[in-house]
Design an enzyme around this catalytic site. Structure first.
Site, mmCIF file in Angstrom:
data_model
loop_
_atom_site.group_PDB
_atom_site.id
_atom_site.type_symbol
_atom_site.label_atom_id
_atom_site.label_comp_id
_atom_site.label_asym_id
_atom_site.label_seq_id
_atom_site.Cartn_x
_atom_site.Cartn_y
_atom_site.Cartn_z
ATOM 1 N N GLY A 1 32.472 66.792 52.707
ATOM 2 C CA GLY A 1 33.354 67.289 51.641
ATOM 3 C C GLY A 1 34.798 66.908 51.905
ATOM 4 O O GLY A 1 35.525 66.474 51.008
ATOM 5 N N LYS B 1 24.765 66.048 42.886
ATOM 6 C CA LYS B 1 25.575 66.443 41.733
ATOM 7 C C LYS B 1 26.676 65.449 41.408
ATOM 8 O O LYS B 1 27.469 65.092 42.275
ATOM 9 C CB LYS B 1 26.216 67.809 41.993
ATOM 10 C CG LYS B 1 25.243 68.961 41.818
ATOM 11 C CD LYS B 1 25.920 70.280 42.073
ATOM 12 C CE LYS B 1 26.695 70.752 40.846
ATOM 13 N NZ LYS B 1 27.362 72.044 41.093
ATOM 14 N N ARG C 1 28.516 68.497 66.527
ATOM 15 C CA ARG C 1 29.795 69.136 66.185
ATOM 16 C C ARG C 1 30.399 69.912 67.355
ATOM 17 O O ARG C 1 31.591 70.187 67.357
ATOM 18 C CB ARG C 1 29.620 70.057 64.982
ATOM 19 C CG ARG C 1 29.483 69.256 63.709
ATOM 20 C CD ARG C 1 29.537 70.105 62.494
ATOM 21 N NE ARG C 1 29.731 69.254 61.332
ATOM 22 C CZ ARG C 1 29.909 69.695 60.107
ATOM 23 N NH1 ARG C 1 29.920 70.988 59.869
ATOM 24 N NH2 ARG C 1 30.082 68.850 59.119
ATOM 25 N N GLY D 1 27.371 64.742 56.305
ATOM 26 C CA GLY D 1 26.258 65.459 55.699
ATOM 27 C C GLY D 1 24.948 64.706 55.635
ATOM 28 O O GLY D 1 24.421 64.257 56.649
HETATM 29 P P1 AMP Z 1 24.569 66.140 48.037
HETATM 30 O O1 AMP Z 1 24.589 67.427 48.803
HETATM 31 O O2 AMP Z 1 25.198 66.205 46.689
HETATM 32 O O3 AMP Z 1 25.050 64.962 48.878
HETATM 33 O O4 AMP Z 1 23.016 65.859 47.725
HETATM 34 C C1 AMP Z 1 22.083 65.581 48.718
HETATM 35 C C2 AMP Z 1 20.713 65.866 48.206
HETATM 36 O O5 AMP Z 1 20.500 65.153 47.019
HETATM 37 C C3 AMP Z 1 19.603 65.470 49.157
HETATM 38 O O6 AMP Z 1 19.015 66.610 49.679
HETATM 39 C C4 AMP Z 1 18.628 64.702 48.257
HETATM 40 O O7 AMP Z 1 17.295 65.131 48.402
HETATM 41 C C5 AMP Z 1 19.124 65.019 46.864
HETATM 42 N N1 AMP Z 1 18.810 63.959 45.899
HETATM 43 C C6 AMP Z 1 19.068 62.656 46.006
HETATM 44 N N2 AMP Z 1 18.581 61.983 44.952
HETATM 45 C C7 AMP Z 1 17.998 62.884 44.151
HETATM 46 C C8 AMP Z 1 17.301 62.801 42.902
HETATM 47 N N3 AMP Z 1 17.133 61.638 42.284
HETATM 48 N N4 AMP Z 1 16.838 63.940 42.369
HETATM 49 C C9 AMP Z 1 17.015 65.119 43.001
HETATM 50 N N5 AMP Z 1 17.659 65.259 44.177
HETATM 51 C C10 AMP Z 1 18.157 64.158 44.748
#
Ligand code: AMP
Length: 386
Positions: free
Chosen positions: A360, A182, A37, A337
């Site tokens: 984001g 999420k 970055r 990310g």
């Molecule tokens: P995000 O910030 O929403 O892109 O989420 C990324 C995170 O989601 C990563 O750190 C992953 O470890 C987590 N992740 C991916 N799949 C799963 C899952 N099945 N259960 C829990 N965490 C997850």
């Protein structure tokens, strides 16, 4: 999307330029673990210096210091690295200044006019090169364009050009792959993308809300109960959504994640996760089907890991998607990310057409077709024309 460009600010010789960068680098104990970055906006900064800018004042946020000074988020290590990189390029660092972390001042996130005033008071021009923050209506993003002749820097301009191409003229079949934790974060972009893509592949923690909507058991997997109805509606309204047909899960009480000793039994399951078990990756059948869909696409957008890839027991799904994205001849865009870290962890970064510097921001752009930072630049251009 027409944004004012650096060339539109000419003549630059003798002018003082405020540059908003996104230097929000990962720091471990004050040490920068990835300086990408800081490297990205160097092209913009050196261009301004070469054009004869009298002074280039750069500003950025770093972490979340909550509106007051916090030594953990001091910008000093970034400043040191920035000067090193500029010197390596033979740039005149005496004309470059980097301000302290913008988020030390509560006026940044509150978009306080007095804070905007303090940023622009000794400046002649403004350049926004912080794509990763363009979705925030913060003082340093939306304030200066209302006061100074303004333009997009090279990073911002390139990001918008690529993402705009996905919205306006993506080659088909267009396949989007979404994962991450999420589902509520991503429902807006899912709805928007369904109008444009030929297939939308859903993995990661968010797939369990879709599986629940299909009536499957999800055990102790991530589940957003409040979103089940919306996922059901989306599944009924569109044939384009592909959800996993198999899952890799961890037994009750097993542990995973950063800083924990891995334990428990790992099993491949179908789409029903028994009570107490946690689905932590897509299964091999799903990974192969996703890889096939990616392989037959002309355009691919990927955001979010397919599982807890940080734990090698649950990395195979993300690896399969990363390899498929890296090896296809399709036009490939990866949205920031965790997907970027995954590509890097598998040694596949550099093998995609565009790696977005803002996770984001790229999702919000695909959802809404615009961002507050871009609107502010266009308004500045319209003002200077009238
Ligand atoms: P995000 O910030 O929403 O892109 O989420 C990324 C995170 O989601 C990563 O750190 C992953 O470890 C987590 N992740 C991916 N799949 C799963 C899952 N099945 N259960 C829990 N965490 C997850």
């Amino acid at each position: 999307m027409q944004l004012p460009q650096l060339e539109d600010l000419r003549p630059i010789a003798g002018k003082r330029v405020l540059v908003r960068a996104d230097f929000n680098v990962p720091l471990v104990g004050g040490v920068i673990t990835d300086d990408l970055r800081i490297r990205l906006p160097l092209e913009t900064i050196t261009w301004l210096l070469d054009e004869g800018a009298a002074k280039v004042t750069i500003c950025s946020h770093l972490g979340r210091p909550k509106g007051k000074p916090d030594p953990k988020y001091d910008i000093a290590p970034v400043r040191e690295r920035l000067y090193e990189l500029l010197k390596q390029r033979g740039a005149a660092t005496d004309r470059v200044e980097l301000l302290q972390n913008l988020r030390y001042n509560p006026g940044e996130e509150a978009n306080d006019p007095a804070f905007v005033e303090s940023l622009v008071e000794n400046e002649d021009l403004y350049v926004d090169d912080a794509f990763g923050a363009a979705h925030r209506a913060h003082a340093s993003i939306v304030g200066p364009p209302s006061r100074l002749p303004s333009a997009a820097g090279r990073v911002l301009a390139r990001e918008v050009e690529v993402l705009d191409r996905l919205l306006q003229g993506a080659g088909t079949p267009f396949v989007a792959v979404l994962g991450g934790a999420k589902v509520s974060d991503k429902l807006g972009v899912i709805e928007a993308l369904l109008d444009r893509v030929d297939a939308l592949l859903v993995g990661g923690g968010m797939c369990f809300t879709f599986l629940a909507a299909q009536g499957h058991g999800t055990g102790a997997s991530l589940l957003e109960e409040s979103q089940v109805e919306t996922c059901r509606r989306l599944l009924l309204s569109s044939q384009k959504i592909m959800v996993p047909t198999d899952i890799v899960a961890l037994s009750p009480g097993g542990s995973f994640g950063a800083g924990k000793e891995p334990s428990g039994e790992v099993r491949q399951l179908g789409t029903d996760v028994p009570d107490g078990w946690s689905g932590l990756d897509i299964g091999p059948g799903t990974a192969a089907a996703f890889a096939d869909a990616i392989g037959s696409a002309a355009t691919v957008f990927w955001n979010g890991p397919m599982g807890v890839f940080e734990d090698p027991r649950f990395a195979a799904g993300t690896r399969a998607v990363a390899e498929a994205v890296a090896s296809t001849k399709a036009f490939t865009v990866v949205g920031g990310g965790d997907s970027a870290s995954a590509l890097k962890a598998f040694g596949l970064d550099g093998q995609v057409d565009h790696l977005s510097s803002g996770g984001g921001a790229s999702l919000e752009f695909l959802e809404k077709g615009d961002l507050p930072g871009l609107e502010a630049l266009r308004r500045a251009a319209a003002r200077s024309r009238s």
